[in-house]
Write a protein that holds these residues in place. Structure first.
Motif, short mmCIF file in Angstrom:
data_model
loop_
_atom_site.label_atom_id
_atom_site.label_comp_id
_atom_site.label_asym_id
_atom_site.label_seq_id
_atom_site.Cartn_x
_atom_site.Cartn_y
_atom_site.Cartn_z
N TYR A 1 -9.11 6.15 10.78
CA TYR A 1 -9.75 6.81 9.64
C TYR A 1 -8.75 7.51 8.73
O TYR A 1 -9.10 7.90 7.63
CB TYR A 1 -10.72 7.89 10.12
N GLU B 1 3.38 -7.94 -1.91
CA GLU B 1 1.97 -7.48 -1.95
C GLU B 1 1.07 -8.63 -2.40
O GLU B 1 1.32 -9.24 -3.43
CB GLU B 1 1.87 -6.29 -2.90
N LYS B 2 0.02 -8.87 -1.64
CA LYS B 2 -0.82 -10.04 -1.98
C LYS B 2 -1.68 -9.81 -3.23
O LYS B 2 -2.04 -10.76 -3.91
CB LYS B 2 -1.70 -10.43 -0.80
N SER C 1 -6.43 0.21 0.72
CA SER C 1 -7.04 1.50 1.09
C SER C 1 -6.35 2.69 0.43
O SER C 1 -6.95 3.75 0.29
CB SER C 1 -6.98 1.67 2.62
N VAL C 2 -5.10 2.51 0.00
CA VAL C 2 -4.43 3.65 -0.66
C VAL C 2 -5.20 4.07 -1.91
O VAL C 2 -5.20 5.25 -2.28
CB VAL C 2 -2.95 3.33 -0.98
N THR D 1 -10.62 8.74 0.61
CA THR D 1 -11.23 9.97 0.08
C THR D 1 -10.22 11.11 -0.03
O THR D 1 -10.61 12.28 -0.07
CB THR D 1 -12.43 10.36 0.95
N VAL E 1 1.57 -13.08 1.90
CA VAL E 1 2.31 -13.65 3.03
C VAL E 1 1.33 -14.50 3.84
O VAL E 1 0.29 -14.01 4.29
CB VAL E 1 2.94 -12.53 3.89
N GLY F 1 0.86 -1.19 0.00
CA GLY F 1 0.00 0.00 0.00
C GLY F 1 0.89 1.24 0.00
O GLY F 1 2.11 1.16 -0.19
N GLY F 2 0.28 2.39 0.24
CA GLY F 2 1.06 3.62 0.26
C GLY F 2 2.17 3.55 1.30
O GLY F 2 3.32 3.94 1.03
N HIS F 3 1.85 3.06 2.49
CA HIS F 3 2.83 3.05 3.57
C HIS F 3 4.00 2.12 3.27
O HIS F 3 5.16 2.47 3.50
CB HIS F 3 2.17 2.63 4.89
N GLY G 1 -5.02 7.25 7.67
CA GLY G 1 -3.62 6.93 7.38
C GLY G 1 -3.13 7.44 6.05
O GLY G 1 -1.92 7.43 5.80
N PHE G 2 -4.02 7.88 5.16
CA PHE G 2 -3.54 8.33 3.86
C PHE G 2 -2.67 9.57 4.01
O PHE G 2 -1.57 9.65 3.48
CB PHE G 2 -4.72 8.61 2.92
N LYS G 3 -3.17 10.54 4.78
CA LYS G 3 -2.41 11.78 4.96
C LYS G 3 -1.07 11.55 5.63
O LYS G 3 -0.16 12.35 5.52
CB LYS G 3 -3.24 12.78 5.76
N ILE H 1 -8.01 12.94 1.58
CA ILE H 1 -7.82 14.17 2.36
C ILE H 1 -6.48 14.18 3.09
O ILE H 1 -6.10 13.18 3.72
CB ILE H 1 -8.96 14.34 3.38
C1 LIG Z 1 -13.24 4.74 2.27
C2 LIG Z 1 -11.98 5.23 2.93
C3 LIG Z 1 -11.76 6.59 3.07
C4 LIG Z 1 -10.59 7.05 3.68
N1 LIG Z 1 -10.34 8.39 3.66
C5 LIG Z 1 -9.16 8.87 4.13
C6 LIG Z 1 -8.83 10.24 3.96
O1 LIG Z 1 -9.59 11.01 3.39
N2 LIG Z 1 -7.65 10.67 4.50
C7 LIG Z 1 -6.81 9.83 5.14
O2 LIG Z 1 -5.78 10.29 5.63
N3 LIG Z 1 -7.06 8.50 5.24
C8 LIG Z 1 -8.21 7.99 4.74
N4 LIG Z 1 -8.48 6.65 4.82
C9 LIG Z 1 -7.52 5.74 5.47
C10 LIG Z 1 -6.34 5.40 4.59
O3 LIG Z 1 -6.77 5.07 3.29
C11 LIG Z 1 -5.55 4.24 5.20
O4 LIG Z 1 -5.27 4.51 6.57
C12 LIG Z 1 -4.20 4.04 4.50
O5 LIG Z 1 -4.37 4.00 3.11
C13 LIG Z 1 -3.57 2.74 5.01
O6 LIG Z 1 -2.25 2.57 4.55
P1 LIG Z 1 -1.85 1.84 3.16
O7 LIG Z 1 -2.03 2.82 2.06
O8 LIG Z 1 -0.51 1.29 3.30
O9 LIG Z 1 -2.97 0.69 3.09
P2 LIG Z 1 -3.33 -0.34 1.94
O10 LIG Z 1 -3.38 0.33 0.61
O11 LIG Z 1 -4.56 -1.06 2.39
O12 LIG Z 1 -2.07 -1.29 1.93
C14 LIG Z 1 -1.95 -2.49 2.66
C15 LIG Z 1 -1.60 -3.57 1.66
O13 LIG Z 1 -1.28 -4.77 2.36
C16 LIG Z 1 -1.67 -5.83 1.52
N5 LIG Z 1 -1.76 -7.06 2.32
C17 LIG Z 1 -2.66 -7.37 3.28
N6 LIG Z 1 -2.42 -8.61 3.76
C18 LIG Z 1 -1.33 -9.07 3.11
C19 LIG Z 1 -0.60 -10.28 3.17
N7 LIG Z 1 -0.95 -11.29 3.99
N8 LIG Z 1 0.47 -10.44 2.34
C20 LIG Z 1 0.84 -9.44 1.49
N9 LIG Z 1 0.17 -8.28 1.39
C21 LIG Z 1 -0.90 -8.08 2.19
C22 LIG Z 1 -3.01 -5.37 0.96
O14 LIG Z 1 -3.37 -6.09 -0.23
C23 LIG Z 1 -2.76 -3.89 0.71
O15 LIG Z 1 -2.37 -3.62 -0.62
C24 LIG Z 1 -9.65 6.13 4.22
C25 LIG Z 1 -9.87 4.75 4.09
C26 LIG Z 1 -11.00 4.30 3.43
C27 LIG Z 1 -11.19 2.83 3.25
#
Ligand SMILES: Cc1cc2nc3c(=O)[nH]c(=O)nc-3n(C[C@H](O)[C@H](O)[C@H](O)COP(=O)(O)OP(=O)(O)OC[C@H]3O[C@@H](n4cnc5c(N)ncnc54)[C@H](O)[C@@H]3O)c2cc1C
Length: 416
Positions: free
Chosen positions: A364, A63-64, A71-72, A76, A206, A40-42, A366-368, A78
């Protein structure tokens, strides 16, 4: 290939036949210095800063699914740094500063748009709380302005200012808040990390973490076993599931949260706005759709969609703030899984298992946090020490009582 006006012109002149894929779809190697679980983004930001800031070269992101499926690509969009607690204010303001230079750092247009965020308030008590938050922000060097009713009316004349239950008394504005194109963030970090030699391995879930003598030594994936000196978990909504593979029980619940997008209209809402008497927030995408959302669905779930009671609650919030929204049709609606903690704040920390590190619990918002989470998690993975800006995000804080309850709501995940 570096993106520039020159490369754009050259590719246009040659019929767009020579663009290269933005990142390498790597095959897994048997061993790496660092394996990051979750693309994901993080996870991608962590890989980028590990390579760029710390010179770590043998890095894999496992990445699975595909890059951007989590969620990245579902949020929405913000970004803001309008927090009250010093630990949060410093961290999110650092993230904001990284957003402000991200397009140059990544050589990628992630469409950072600092169009402002306004938190509307409806009572004297709420005004006092927002004034306090605004003052805390200004003391920490973050931009904040308290608007009265007329100040809000100037920006958004169509709001329901004289609503019998929720009259609008003003708002707290952060002019530097705004939106960023969410999936471009995943693509931009993936491309920049890949350019620095990071292997991005898609479609590799994983399914196990191999622990020997108290140390994590490898991940078992659906594409084979990969050994690593250090393993970082960065799987957002699936944090407790993956941590359980290492025998860890975390104070995290997975919930679904929904987003809604209407048909496109001419420019209407210039910034991001949050309603103060319920959970509803809204902005307008560059394509014209109004993008909004609200509460989590309130029960544990890993589903990619939510249920009608929350959709109704969100619609009610929208109608109370701006009744005109009732004339628009919702075109799209989806859900994403978020990792909720009891105090609404995240974890970036070591775990009780040696060589296993954790970034999760983003609730809610984590994107920012994406750039700062990547930066500080990379620091932790590279040095074994918490970055000073993430030092409060300890895994044991609920046991030691050092909770970071931003909203003063107590242990109720949906209220943070
Ligand atoms: C509808 C919605 C609205 C939101 N709005 C906002 C907003 O406006 N502003 C804000 O700051 N935040 C917002 N958030 C929260 C934000 O999107 C998340 O906190 C943030 O994106 C999480 O980090 P990430 O991008 O790394 O997550 P993800 O993109 O979910 O990355 C995690 C990755 O791990 C992978 N994964 C999971 N299990 C395994 C495994 N066993 N093996 C390998 N890979 C695996 C997944 O496939 C995924 O790609 C929102 C979330 C949602 C759902």
């Amino acid at each position: 290939m570096r993106y520039s006006a020159l490369s754009l012109a050259w590719n246009a002149a040659t019929g767009h036949r020579f663009w290269k894929p933005a990142w390498r779809d790597a095959e897994p190697k048997p061993a790496y210095d660092v394996v990051i679980v979750g693309g994901g983004g993080h996870g991608l930001a962590t890989a980028f800063y590990l390579a760029k800031n710390h010179g770590v070269r043998r890095i894999a992101v496992v990445e699975k699914g595909w890059i951007g499926n989590g969620s990245v690509g579902r949020n929405t969009t913000i970004i803001r740094s309008n927090y009250l607690h010093p630990a949060n204010t410093r961290f999110y303001e650092f993230s904001m500063k990284l957003w402000e230079g991200l397009e140059q750092a990544l050589n990628y247009n992630v469409m950072v748009s600092q169009r402002s965020i306004l938190n509307v308030f409806h009572s004297d008590a709420q005004r006092d709380a927002y004034a306090r938050r605004g003052n805390a922000m200004r003391i920490a060097g973050v931009d904040a302005e308290l608007l009265d009713t007329d100040g809000v009316r100037k920006r958004y004349p169509f709001f329901d200012f004289d609503n019998a239950r929720f009259p609008i008394r003003g708002g707290l504005l952060q002019p530097r808040g705004g939106t960023v194109r969410h999936d471009a963030v995943a693509w931009g970090y993936a491309r920049a990390a890949s350019d620095l030699g990071v292997d991005i391995i898609q479609n590799a879930e994983v399914v196990g973490i191999d622990i020997q003598g108290g140390r994590a030594v490898a991940v078992e994936t659906t594409r084979g076993r990969i050994t690593a000196d250090r393993i970082g978990i960065s799987v957002a909504g699936h944090t407790s599931h993956v941590a359980a593979m290492a025998g860890l029980v975390l104070p995290i619940e997975s919930h679904v949260i929904q987003a809604f997008v209407t048909e496109a209209v001419k420019p209407l809402i210039s910034g991001v706005v949050t309603f103060g008497a319920g959970h509803f927030y809204i902005s307008q995408s560059d394509k014209g759709g109004l993008v909004f959302g609200g509460d989590i669905d309130g029960y544990g779930s890993y589903a990619g969609r939510g249920n009608l009671p929350v959709a109704e609650d969100v619609a009610e919030g929208g109608m109370a703030l701006m009744p005109a929204i009732g004339r628009l049709r919702i075109l799209r609606n989806w859900g994403g899984v978020v990792d909720m903690t009891p105090d609404g704040s995240p974890f970036i920390d070591l775990t009780p298992v040696q060589n296993l590190y954790l970034n999760g619990g983003w609730n809610y918002g984590g994107f920012k946090a994406t750039p700062a989470a990547g930066w500080t998690f990379a620091h932790l993975l590279a040095t074994g020490q918490s970055h000073e800006l993430a030092a409060a995000y300890r895994l044991d804080r609920h046991a030691t009582g050092r909770v970071i309850d931003e909203n003063g709501q107590g242990a109720q995940p949906n209220l943070h």
